[in-house]
Design a protein around this motif. Structure first.
Motif, PDB file in Angstrom:
ATOM      1  N   PHE A   1      28.272 -20.848  10.108  1.00  0.00           N
ATOM      2  CA  PHE A   1      28.272 -22.048  10.940  1.00  0.00           C
ATOM      3  C   PHE A   1      27.065 -22.010  11.878  1.00  0.00           C
ATOM      4  CE2 PHE A   1      33.153 -22.944  11.046  1.00  0.00           C
ATOM      5  CZ  PHE A   1      33.182 -22.877   9.660  1.00  0.00           C
ATOM      6  N   THR A   2      26.565 -23.208  12.201  1.00  0.00           N
ATOM      7  CA  THR A   2      25.465 -23.329  13.150  1.00  0.00           C
ATOM      8  C   THR A   2      25.764 -24.451  14.132  1.00  0.00           C
ATOM      9  OG1 THR A   2      23.857 -22.598  11.476  1.00  0.00           O
ATOM     10  CG2 THR A   2      22.992 -23.716  13.439  1.00  0.00           C
ATOM     11  N   ILE A   3      25.728 -24.128  15.406  1.00  0.00           N
ATOM     12  CA  ILE A   3      25.906 -25.129  16.442  1.00  0.00           C
ATOM     13  C   ILE A   3      24.527 -25.536  16.960  1.00  0.00           C
ATOM     14  CG2 ILE A   3      26.175 -23.406  18.289  1.00  0.00           C
ATOM     15  CD1 ILE A   3      28.161 -25.351  19.624  1.00  0.00           C
ATOM     16  N   SER A   4      24.359 -26.817  17.212  1.00  0.00           N
ATOM     17  CA  SER A   4      23.101 -27.314  17.750  1.00  0.00           C
ATOM     18  C   SER A   4      23.383 -28.546  18.596  1.00  0.00           C
ATOM     19  CB  SER A   4      22.122 -27.646  16.623  1.00  0.00           C
ATOM     20  OG  SER A   4      22.639 -28.672  15.794  1.00  0.00           O
ATOM     21  N   ARG A   5      22.400 -28.940  19.340  1.00  0.00           N
ATOM     22  CA  ARG A   5      22.564 -30.119  20.186  1.00  0.00           C
ATOM     23  C   ARG A   5      21.279 -30.929  20.199  1.00  0.00           C
ATOM     24  NH1 ARG A   5      24.488 -28.028  25.720  1.00  0.00           N
ATOM     25  NH2 ARG A   5      24.425 -30.251  26.248  1.00  0.00           N
ATOM     26  N   ASP A   6      21.456 -32.228  20.307  1.00  0.00           N
ATOM     27  CA  ASP A   6      20.333 -33.141  20.464  1.00  0.00           C
ATOM     28  C   ASP A   6      20.593 -33.899  21.755  1.00  0.00           C
ATOM     29  OD1 ASP A   6      18.465 -35.185  20.415  1.00  0.00           O
ATOM     30  OD2 ASP A   6      18.587 -35.458  18.249  1.00  0.00           O
ATOM     31  N   ASN A   7      19.993 -33.444  22.831  1.00  0.00           N
ATOM     32  CA  ASN A   7      20.272 -34.048  24.130  1.00  0.00           C
ATOM     33  C   ASN A   7      19.790 -35.494  24.197  1.00  0.00           C
ATOM     34  OD1 ASN A   7      21.564 -31.781  25.123  1.00  0.00           O
ATOM     35  ND2 ASN A   7      19.715 -30.931  26.041  1.00  0.00           N
TER      36      ASN A   7
ATOM     37  N   GLU B   1      41.360 -21.635  18.975  1.00  0.00           N
ATOM     38  CA  GLU B   1      40.448 -20.500  18.982  1.00  0.00           C
ATOM     39  C   GLU B   1      39.005 -20.946  19.074  1.00  0.00           C
ATOM     40  OE1 GLU B   1      40.539 -18.168  15.391  1.00  0.00           O
ATOM     41  OE2 GLU B   1      40.514 -19.929  14.096  1.00  0.00           O
ATOM     42  N   PHE B   2      38.212 -20.098  19.654  1.00  0.00           N
ATOM     43  CA  PHE B   2      36.794 -20.338  19.828  1.00  0.00           C
ATOM     44  C   PHE B   2      36.067 -20.285  18.494  1.00  0.00           C
ATOM     45  CE2 PHE B   2      32.731 -20.264  21.826  1.00  0.00           C
ATOM     46  CZ  PHE B   2      31.957 -19.311  21.178  1.00  0.00           C
ATOM     47  N   VAL B   3      35.124 -21.197  18.303  1.00  0.00           N
ATOM     48  CA  VAL B   3      34.298 -21.194  17.097  1.00  0.00           C
ATOM     49  C   VAL B   3      32.838 -20.935  17.465  1.00  0.00           C
ATOM     50  CG1 VAL B   3      33.453 -22.558  15.159  1.00  0.00           C
ATOM     51  CG2 VAL B   3      35.843 -22.761  15.868  1.00  0.00           C
ATOM     52  N   ALA B   4      32.304 -21.749  18.366  1.00  0.00           N
ATOM     53  CA  ALA B   4      30.893 -21.609  18.726  1.00  0.00           C
ATOM     54  C   ALA B   4      30.633 -22.336  20.039  1.00  0.00           C
ATOM     55  CB  ALA B   4      29.992 -22.179  17.630  1.00  0.00           C
ATOM     56  N   ALA B   5      29.555 -21.937  20.707  1.00  0.00           N
ATOM     57  CA  ALA B   5      29.153 -22.612  21.940  1.00  0.00           C
ATOM     58  C   ALA B   5      27.643 -22.535  22.079  1.00  0.00           C
ATOM     59  CB  ALA B   5      29.840 -21.998  23.151  1.00  0.00           C
ATOM     60  N   VAL B   6      27.107 -23.489  22.835  1.00  0.00           N
ATOM     61  CA  VAL B   6      25.659 -23.563  22.986  1.00  0.00           C
ATOM     62  C   VAL B   6      25.321 -23.892  24.432  1.00  0.00           C
ATOM     63  CG1 VAL B   6      25.542 -26.024  22.360  1.00  0.00           C
ATOM     64  CG2 VAL B   6      23.565 -24.548  21.957  1.00  0.00           C
ATOM     65  N   SER B   7      24.200 -23.344  24.891  1.00  0.00           N
ATOM     66  CA  SER B   7      23.774 -23.530  26.268  1.00  0.00           C
ATOM     67  C   SER B   7      23.179 -24.927  26.473  1.00  0.00           C
ATOM     68  CB  SER B   7      22.731 -22.467  26.614  1.00  0.00           C
ATOM     69  OG  SER B   7      21.574 -22.654  25.801  1.00  0.00           O
ATOM     70  N   LEU B   8      22.768 -25.196  27.689  1.00  0.00           N
ATOM     71  CA  LEU B   8      22.245 -26.511  28.038  1.00  0.00           C
ATOM     72  C   LEU B   8      20.999 -26.863  27.216  1.00  0.00           C
ATOM     73  CD1 LEU B   8      22.521 -26.481  31.934  1.00  0.00           C
ATOM     74  CD2 LEU B   8      24.251 -27.053  30.228  1.00  0.00           C
ATOM     75  N   SER B   9      20.172 -25.877  26.985  1.00  0.00           N
ATOM     76  CA  SER B   9      18.914 -26.130  26.267  1.00  0.00           C
ATOM     77  C   SER B   9      19.073 -26.058  24.757  1.00  0.00           C
ATOM     78  CB  SER B   9      17.873 -25.101  26.690  1.00  0.00           C
ATOM     79  OG  SER B   9      18.275 -23.800  26.277  1.00  0.00           O
TER      80      SER B   9
END
Length: 125
Positions: free
Chosen positions: A67-73, A45-53
């Motif tokens: 919950f918090t999704i984040s990214r460090d490119n 099941e889906f939890v979270a998703a984040v865009s390219l930026s």
């Protein structure tokens, strides 16, 4: 691209964990990234998703506000900060990436082309 998820473990209800997903082989800067989970005997099941930026993240209703999704490119890493964990959050958590040519966030696991190996999260009551 190869994805490696880590950070799972055993935690009491109400506690927190932070999952990480690191890529090798190529950069993740061009990929929409998502987290999914699979509870025992259930479908993924889906939890979270984040865009390219990293902006405009999307969450499943069951985890919204916790919950918090984040990214460090720069580090080629995506995170899932999980707070106020509940026993029903117990599952194997997977990170996934969409193909680089696609910039739209998706909730279906069938729309993701690359998968990590999964990390177990167990929340005790």
């Amino acid at each position: 691209v190869q994805l490696q998820a880590s950070g799972g473990g055993l935690v009491q209800a109400g506690g927190s964990l932070r999952l990480s997903c690191t890529a090798s082989g190529r950069t993740l800067n061009s990929n929409v990234m998502g987290w999914f989970r699979q509870r025992s005997g259930k479908e993924r099941e889906f939890v979270a998703a984040v865009s390219l930026s990293g902006g405009a993240p999307v969450y499943a209703d069951s985890v919204k506000g916790r919950f918090t999704i984040s990214r460090d490119n720069a580090k080629n890493t995506v995170y899932l900060q999980m707070n106020f964990l509940k026993p029903e959050d117990t599952a194997v958590y997977y990170c996934a990436a969409r193909s680089p040519a696609i910039t739209v966030i998706a909730r279906s696991h069938t729309q993701y082309s690359y998968w990590g190996q999964g990390t177990q999260v167990t929340v005790s009551s």
